[in-house]
Scaffold this motif. Structure first.
Motif, PDB file in Angstrom:
ATOM      1  N   GLU A   8      33.284  47.812  30.188  1.00 38.38           N
ATOM      2  CA  GLU A   8      31.869  47.502  30.122  1.00 38.38           C
ATOM      3  C   GLU A   8      31.311  47.270  31.527  1.00 38.38           C
ATOM      4  N   ARG A   9      30.000  47.230  31.596  1.00 42.26           N
ATOM      5  CA  ARG A   9      29.316  46.895  32.846  1.00 42.26           C
ATOM      6  C   ARG A   9      28.834  45.451  32.716  1.00 42.26           C
ATOM      7  N   PRO A  10      29.495  44.511  33.392  1.00 42.68           N
ATOM      8  CA  PRO A  10      29.117  43.110  33.215  1.00 42.68           C
ATOM      9  C   PRO A  10      27.745  42.818  33.813  1.00 42.68           C
ATOM     10  N   SER A  11      27.193  41.671  33.439  1.00 35.82           N
ATOM     11  CA  SER A  11      25.902  41.257  33.972  1.00 35.82           C
ATOM     12  C   SER A  11      25.967  41.145  35.489  1.00 35.82           C
ATOM     13  N   ALA A  12      24.864  41.476  36.132  1.00 40.07           N
ATOM     14  CA  ALA A  12      24.802  41.400  37.588  1.00 40.07           C
ATOM     15  C   ALA A  12      24.971  39.965  38.065  1.00 40.07           C
ATOM     16  N   LEU A  13      25.642  39.806  39.197  1.00 41.10           N
ATOM     17  CA  LEU A  13      25.874  38.495  39.780  1.00 41.10           C
ATOM     18  C   LEU A  13      25.127  38.370  41.105  1.00 41.10           C
ATOM     19  N   HIS A  14      24.648  37.167  41.395  1.00 46.71           N
ATOM     20  CA  HIS A  14      24.077  36.887  42.703  1.00 46.71           C
ATOM     21  C   HIS A  14      25.207  36.735  43.721  1.00 46.71           C
ATOM     22  N   ALA A  15      25.122  37.472  44.798  1.00 44.21           N
ATOM     23  CA  ALA A  15      26.230  37.582  45.750  1.00 44.21           C
ATOM     24  C   ALA A  15      26.641  36.250  46.353  1.00 44.21           C
ATOM     25  N   HIS A  16      25.689  35.349  46.576  1.00 46.90           N
ATOM     26  CA  HIS A  16      26.016  34.110  47.282  1.00 46.90           C
ATOM     27  C   HIS A  16      26.240  32.921  46.355  1.00 46.90           C
ATOM     28  N   ASP A  17      26.130  33.118  45.037  1.00 47.60           N
ATOM     29  CA  ASP A  17      26.558  32.066  44.113  1.00 47.60           C
ATOM     30  C   ASP A  17      28.070  31.985  44.154  1.00 47.60           C
ATOM     31  N   GLY A  18      28.601  30.845  43.772  1.00 45.06           N
ATOM     32  CA  GLY A  18      30.055  30.690  43.755  1.00 45.06           C
ATOM     33  C   GLY A  18      30.441  29.250  43.570  1.00 45.06           C
ATOM     34  N   GLY A  19      31.442  28.804  44.324  1.00 48.35           N
ATOM     35  CA  GLY A  19      31.867  27.419  44.219  1.00 48.35           C
ATOM     36  C   GLY A  19      33.359  27.262  44.345  1.00 48.35           C
ATOM     37  N   ASP A  20      33.890  26.305  43.594  1.00 46.20           N
ATOM     38  CA  ASP A  20      35.308  25.982  43.698  1.00 46.20           C
ATOM     39  C   ASP A  20      36.148  27.059  43.013  1.00 46.20           C
ATOM     40  N   PHE A  21      37.344  27.255  43.518  1.00 46.59           N
ATOM     41  CA  PHE A  21      38.238  28.284  42.984  1.00 46.59           C
ATOM     42  C   PHE A  21      39.675  27.809  43.029  1.00 46.59           C
TER      43      PHE A  21
END
Length: 306
Positions: A194-207
């Motif tokens: 599938e083609r997942p929903s677009a993500l904002h490049a600079h969002d993120g956080g802990d990993f």
């Protein structure tokens, strides 16, 4: 022998695996899960156990000489939040009773990075005061309450309490549709073609990738000496969606991925956990960066449903 409750779960199984790598003998318990993960060493003893059943917990202690407890077992809240709090509090108190009865060396319990929510800091470290803000989810509320309950219950007993403020962890065995971490659902969508929903490049956080979380916990519980009773468990490095997309493209070159510029919430950065204390006291360093974690997870999912 080290007891890991919730030992067939995502973090518990990795913790049991890491403990055996360190030469420890391990008994891992599970309540509802029965399938033994393929990566779990054969010498890890697996027992079915309801941690709210005091008699069953006591009987387990009769069968094995438990020296340390890592309490990771927990349930998922339903509509009845009081029932959730009652069950998980009962499990915690039962295991604290067992720790006192068995005179274990250390009692480690799963907390959460959610304890820091409301802090104005970007890098969350253990020395920060915990904000008195409303918890957005019952699991976060319970994990925050776990900290004073555990440390106070074990004060002056000779048993060292270890609160594990576990970061945003994902990996093998996590529900691919989990609402608690965005990475497995995103990758699952890609793996379905599938083609997942677009993500904002600079969002993120802990990993934090689950094998690293398990190894960090194992190193803490087996350390000769520890200077603190609260430790962050994570990679120590934040990630961005732009990095995630690059990692997915490296693992799945034909993936159809869309990226949006900037951040969904405007300028700024998302917080992440500092692991300096963990690193100093145990020598821990994560084995997986985001690219390696995505590649490992994609390989795992080629042969496993979750």
């Amino acid at each position: 022998m080290i007891l890991v409750t919730g030992g067939l779960g995502m973090i518990g199984a990795q913790t049991a695996r890491a403990l055996t790598d360190l030469g420890q003998t391990v008994v891992a318990t599970a309540h509802r899960r029965t399938e033994r993960p393929s990566f779990l060493p054969h010498d890890v003893i697996v027992e079915q156990l309801d941690v709210t059943d005091a008699a069953a917990v006591s009987a387990l202690g009769d069968r094995y000489r438990i020296t340390d407890i890592i309490h990771l077992a927990g349930s998922i809240p339903g509509e009845d939040r009081v029932a959730y709090f009652r069950a998980d509090t009962a499990g915690l108190l039962t295991m604290l009773d067992a720790a006192l009865s068995w005179r274990v060396r250390r009692f480690a319990v799963a907390g959460s990075l959610g304890s820091y929510l409301g802090s104005s800091e970007i890098t969350w470290h253990e020395g920060l005061p915990l904000p008195a803000v409303a918890a957005p989810h019952p699991i976060i509320a319970f994990k925050k309450a776990v900290e004073p309950l555990t440390t106070n219950a074990l004060r002056d007993t000779g048993i060292q309490a270890l609160v594990l403020r576990i970061g945003s962890t994902w990996g093998p065995l996590m529900d691919p549709a989990t609402p608690f971490n965005a990475v497995p659902p995103y990758l699952s969508s890609v793996l379905r073609g599938e083609r997942p929903s677009a993500l904002h490049a600079h969002d993120g956080g802990d990993f934090c990738y689950a094998p690293d979380a398990g190894r960090a916990i194992a190193l803490l519980v087996t350390a000769d000496a520890l200077g603190h009773d609260v430790y962050n468990i994570s990679s120590g490095q934040p990630f961005t969606n732009g990095q995630l997309i690059d990692a997915v493209r490296a693992a799945i070159p034909d993936a159809q991925l869309d990226v949006l510029d900037g951040r969904s919430g405007g300028p700024g950065r998302d917080p992440h956990l500092d692991i300096s204390r963990l690193t100093t006291d145990t020598g821990f360093a994560p084995a997986f960066d985001l690219t390696a974690a995505v590649a490992d997870y994609v390989t795992w999912r080629a042969y496993h449903a979750r």
